[in-house]
Design an enzyme around this catalytic site. Sequence first.
Site, PDB file in Angstrom:
ATOM      1  N   GLU A 287       5.374   1.751   1.502  1.00  0.00           N
ATOM      2  CA  GLU A 287       4.650   0.845   2.660  1.00  0.00           C
ATOM      3  C   GLU A 287       5.163  -0.658   1.991  1.00  0.00           C
ATOM      4  O   GLU A 287       4.726  -0.880   1.052  1.00  0.00           O
ATOM      5  CB  GLU A 287       3.347   0.945   2.498  1.00  0.00           C
ATOM      6  CG  GLU A 287       2.767   2.300   3.157  1.00  0.00           C
ATOM      7  CD  GLU A 287       3.378   2.370   4.516  1.00  0.00           C
ATOM      8  OE1 GLU A 287       3.640   1.521   5.494  1.00  0.00           O
ATOM      9  OE2 GLU A 287       4.139   3.712   4.859  1.00  0.00           O
ATOM     10  N   CYS A 321      -0.221  -7.865   3.966  1.00  0.00           N
ATOM     11  CA  CYS A 321       1.166  -7.518   4.611  1.00  0.00           C
ATOM     12  C   CYS A 321       1.160  -7.431   5.962  1.00  0.00           C
ATOM     13  O   CYS A 321       2.054  -7.579   6.822  1.00  0.00           O
ATOM     14  CB  CYS A 321       1.457  -5.931   4.346  1.00  0.00           C
ATOM     15  SG  CYS A 321       0.098  -4.715   4.694  1.00  0.00           S
TER      16      CYS A 321
HETATM   17  N1  LIG Z   1       2.527  -2.122   4.106  1.00  0.00           N
HETATM   18  C1  LIG Z   1       1.844  -2.139   3.371  1.00  0.00           C
HETATM   19  O1  LIG Z   1       0.719  -1.417   3.587  1.00  0.00           O
HETATM   20  C2  LIG Z   1       1.647  -3.290   2.170  1.00  0.00           C
HETATM   21  C3  LIG Z   1       0.230  -3.691   1.426  1.00  0.00           C
HETATM   22  C4  LIG Z   1       0.207  -4.435   0.561  1.00  0.00           C
HETATM   23  C5  LIG Z   1       1.254  -5.262   0.270  1.00  0.00           C
HETATM   24  N2  LIG Z   1       2.549  -4.933   0.799  1.00  0.00           N
HETATM   25  C6  LIG Z   1       3.609  -5.611   0.497  1.00  0.00           C
HETATM   26  O2  LIG Z   1       3.610  -6.003  -0.918  1.00  0.00           O
HETATM   27  C7  LIG Z   1       4.304  -7.219  -1.223  1.00  0.00           C
HETATM   28  C8  LIG Z   1       3.339  -8.084  -2.303  1.00  0.00           C
HETATM   29  O3  LIG Z   1       3.017  -7.150  -3.482  1.00  0.00           O
HETATM   30  P1  LIG Z   1       3.897  -7.393  -4.592  1.00  0.00           P
HETATM   31  O4  LIG Z   1       4.386  -8.717  -4.783  1.00  0.00           O
HETATM   32  O5  LIG Z   1       3.234  -6.829  -5.856  1.00  0.00           O
HETATM   33  O6  LIG Z   1       5.198  -6.398  -4.412  1.00  0.00           O
HETATM   34  P2  LIG Z   1       6.493  -6.131  -5.404  1.00  0.00           P
HETATM   35  O7  LIG Z   1       7.382  -5.486  -4.767  1.00  0.00           O
HETATM   36  O8  LIG Z   1       7.113  -7.172  -6.173  1.00  0.00           O
HETATM   37  O9  LIG Z   1       5.611  -5.096  -6.431  1.00  0.00           O
HETATM   38  C9  LIG Z   1       5.070  -4.181  -6.191  1.00  0.00           C
HETATM   39  C10 LIG Z   1       4.956  -3.036  -7.449  1.00  0.00           C
HETATM   40  O10 LIG Z   1       6.179  -2.824  -7.703  1.00  0.00           O
HETATM   41  C11 LIG Z   1       6.394  -3.038  -9.005  1.00  0.00           C
HETATM   42  N3  LIG Z   1       7.873  -3.563  -9.134  1.00  0.00           N
HETATM   43  C12 LIG Z   1       8.524  -4.468  -9.245  1.00  0.00           C
HETATM   44  N4  LIG Z   1       9.849  -4.515  -9.273  1.00  0.00           N
HETATM   45  C13 LIG Z   1      10.057  -3.138  -9.632  1.00  0.00           C
HETATM   46  C14 LIG Z   1      11.124  -2.666  -9.836  1.00  0.00           C
HETATM   47  N5  LIG Z   1      12.279  -3.028  -9.917  1.00  0.00           N
HETATM   48  N6  LIG Z   1      11.117  -0.978 -10.108  1.00  0.00           N
HETATM   49  C15 LIG Z   1      10.037  -0.542 -10.136  1.00  0.00           C
HETATM   50  N7  LIG Z   1       8.733  -1.250  -9.715  1.00  0.00           N
HETATM   51  C16 LIG Z   1       8.621  -2.493  -9.416  1.00  0.00           C
HETATM   52  C17 LIG Z   1       5.406  -4.313  -9.577  1.00  0.00           C
HETATM   53  O11 LIG Z   1       5.162  -4.466 -10.727  1.00  0.00           O
HETATM   54  C18 LIG Z   1       4.260  -4.055  -8.620  1.00  0.00           C
HETATM   55  O12 LIG Z   1       3.585  -2.921  -9.262  1.00  0.00           O
HETATM   56  C19 LIG Z   1       4.598  -7.936   0.236  1.00  0.00           C
HETATM   57  O13 LIG Z   1       5.849  -7.550   0.371  1.00  0.00           O
HETATM   58  C20 LIG Z   1       3.467  -7.035   1.076  1.00  0.00           C
HETATM   59  O14 LIG Z   1       4.017  -7.152   2.570  1.00  0.00           O
HETATM   60  C21 LIG Z   1       2.498  -3.943   1.905  1.00  0.00           C
HETATM   61  N1  LIG Z   2      -4.514  -2.698   5.540  1.00  0.00           N
HETATM   62  C1  LIG Z   2      -4.622  -4.209   5.392  1.00  0.00           C
HETATM   63  C2  LIG Z   2      -3.511  -4.931   4.803  1.00  0.00           C
HETATM   64  C3  LIG Z   2      -3.046  -4.339   3.539  1.00  0.00           C
HETATM   65  C4  LIG Z   2      -1.783  -5.181   3.062  1.00  0.00           C
HETATM   66  O1  LIG Z   2      -1.627  -6.295   2.540  1.00  0.00           O
HETATM   67  C5  LIG Z   2      -5.038  -4.821   6.713  1.00  0.00           C
HETATM   68  O2  LIG Z   2      -5.059  -4.161   7.805  1.00  0.00           O
HETATM   69  O3  LIG Z   2      -5.288  -5.851   6.996  1.00  0.00           O
END
Ligand SMILES: NC(=O)c1ccc[n+]([C@@H]2O[C@H](COP(=O)([O-])OP(=O)(O)OC[C@H]3O[C@@H](n4cnc5c(N)ncnc54)[C@H](O)[C@@H]3O)[C@@H](O)[C@H]2O)c1
Ligand SMILES: N[C@@H](CCC=O)C(=O)O
Length: 516
Positions: A287, A321
């Site tokens: 996600e 997100c």
């Molecule tokens: N779609 C969803 O449900 C959802 C929910 C929450 C956050 N997000 C997204 O997450 C992002 C914010 O979170 P973030 O800054 O922690 O994201 P990120 O991708 O930087 O990190 C996410 C996780 O991946 C790990 N990671 C980073 N680089 C890696 C690599 N090369 N190999 C393996 N693992 C690695 C990080 O340490 C962390 O635990 C935003 O883009 C947001 O939109 C999406």
């Molecule tokens: N599930 C949350 C968003 C999670 C992502 O950052 C919402 O619906 O706002």
Amino acid sequence: MMPYRPEPFTDFNNESEENRFKQALVQVRTQLGRDYPLFIGNKTVETKRRILSVNPSNFNQVIGSVSHADAVLAEQAIQTAYSAFATWSGVSLESRADCLFRAAAELRRRKHEFSAWLMVEAGKVRTEADGETAEAIDFMEYYGRQMLQLAQRGERELIGMSGERNRLDYLGLGVGIIIAPWNFPLAILAGMTTAALVAGNTVVVKPSSLTPVIAIKFVELLRHAGIPTEAVQLLPGSGKEIGQYLTAHPLTRFISFTGSKDVGLHLHELSSRQVSGQRWLKRFVGELGGKDAIIVDRDADLEQAAQGIVASAFGYSGQKCSACSRAIVHRDVYDAVLKRCSELADELKVGDVQDFYCGTGPVINQSAYESILGYIHIAKTEGRITAGGSAAGGDGWFIRPTVVADADPGSRIMQEEIFGPLLAFTKADDFEDALRIANFSDYGLTGSVYTHNRKNIERARDTFAVGNLYINRKCTGAIVGVHPFGGFNLSGTDSKAGGPDYLQLFTQPKLTSERL
Ligand SMILES: NC(=O)c1ccc[n+]([C@@H]2O[C@H](COP(=O)([O-])OP(=O)(O)OC[C@H]3O[C@@H](n4cnc5c(N)ncnc54)[C@H](O)[C@@H]3O)[C@@H](O)[C@H]2O)c1
Ligand SMILES: N[C@@H](CCC=O)C(=O)O
């Protein structure tokens, strides 16, 4: 068993609840700055190398100093999880579900304590923290029940044939790697971890290095609730170093990742390569990010729309997100909606989240702060600032909620995920034009439409390319079991966390046909 019902949010107008919350916050403050180990099987490991978790509302305050895993420890963790799979997957699914129900009950009892940790470590205002803790409880109550139902479904839904008894069992896959983001460090980590566990898998959990303390507190809670120590390993550490190591490992059966698009794409690719000793296709559940839009039609309730846009754009300082970063408004009502959103943004008080009157808190760290201020700089050339537009000062990573008018749909601020308090406005000629602009994105996570026109609602339902579409309400705040959550296109595999199909992603159905 009672049917699943979402956990109610705390009523902070209730004085005794308010007092309980204050006591929890005082209690958590006395624990700041402690050392924490990582967990591999029944061992707790202290390492020399540390992760310092810092309060984003006060960058002089250390929340905790956490052991930092390396590849050697990652290898031990995955071997432990692999050895434990046979035992844990053999535990009855009723007992596994019970562990989740016990953990949910314990979290409910300690909800204010966990919310207080979210405030100090992740920079959430009290209501956002309380909502997240409720979501973590919901995931466990919901997935526990879903697992019991999945088991029954295996027999119920097969077509009967005389002379045979047929059954379908949903079995665990093996070792799962759980890689979680910092922005919902409790709820998302809890949801991904417990879904995998209740389905019979063992896991290695890699939390974000920005929020490791809350992850430790949660895994401790799981273990107290009866999840065997060997079934869940917790490995704080660098994503590049151990996240990659675990993803590429031959014993890894699946990866459940939530995070940014770039890291997700990289891990998706890595998980699709067979390595020596690997005997299965790894599953990847990912996600990723969003660039979410709210459309306002000419006949919408404009006050309701402005309130929804501002709540979606600036709740948790835009670090969701699901956050609205694009407002696409019909030309007839554009000026009015822009003006009202700018006023509401200006009214939001930015500051330390321990001040209960603050409207929104900091962004997560220095790197996010600099990146968002960089986008505000770009916004000044790509549009016209009508609210905010600068840092807010203080000892935390504070940025004023920023509104930018007249952005081109193809501009950087309309295309790139900024993940901060920056909202761009663009004018649409009509509803079709608004939909076209909204769909002009690589992402497809959430979206809202404010309109009273039934035909336009149906048109949006057919053509707005998002996994979660909301009508006449904000585009954040999905509730487990009510609004299954996941995105289209480069927003991910649309796994629909908190939905009825989610657990199947972590199981393999096995048919047994017995001749009678
Ligand atoms: N779609 C969803 O449900 C959802 C929910 C929450 C956050 N997000 C997204 O997450 C992002 C914010 O979170 P973030 O800054 O922690 O994201 P990120 O991708 O930087 O990190 C996410 C996780 O991946 C790990 N990671 C980073 N680089 C890696 C690599 N090369 N190999 C393996 N693992 C690695 C990080 O340490 C962390 O635990 C935003 O883009 C947001 O939109 C999406
Ligand atoms: N599930 C949350 C968003 C999670 C992502 O950052 C919402 O619906 O706002």
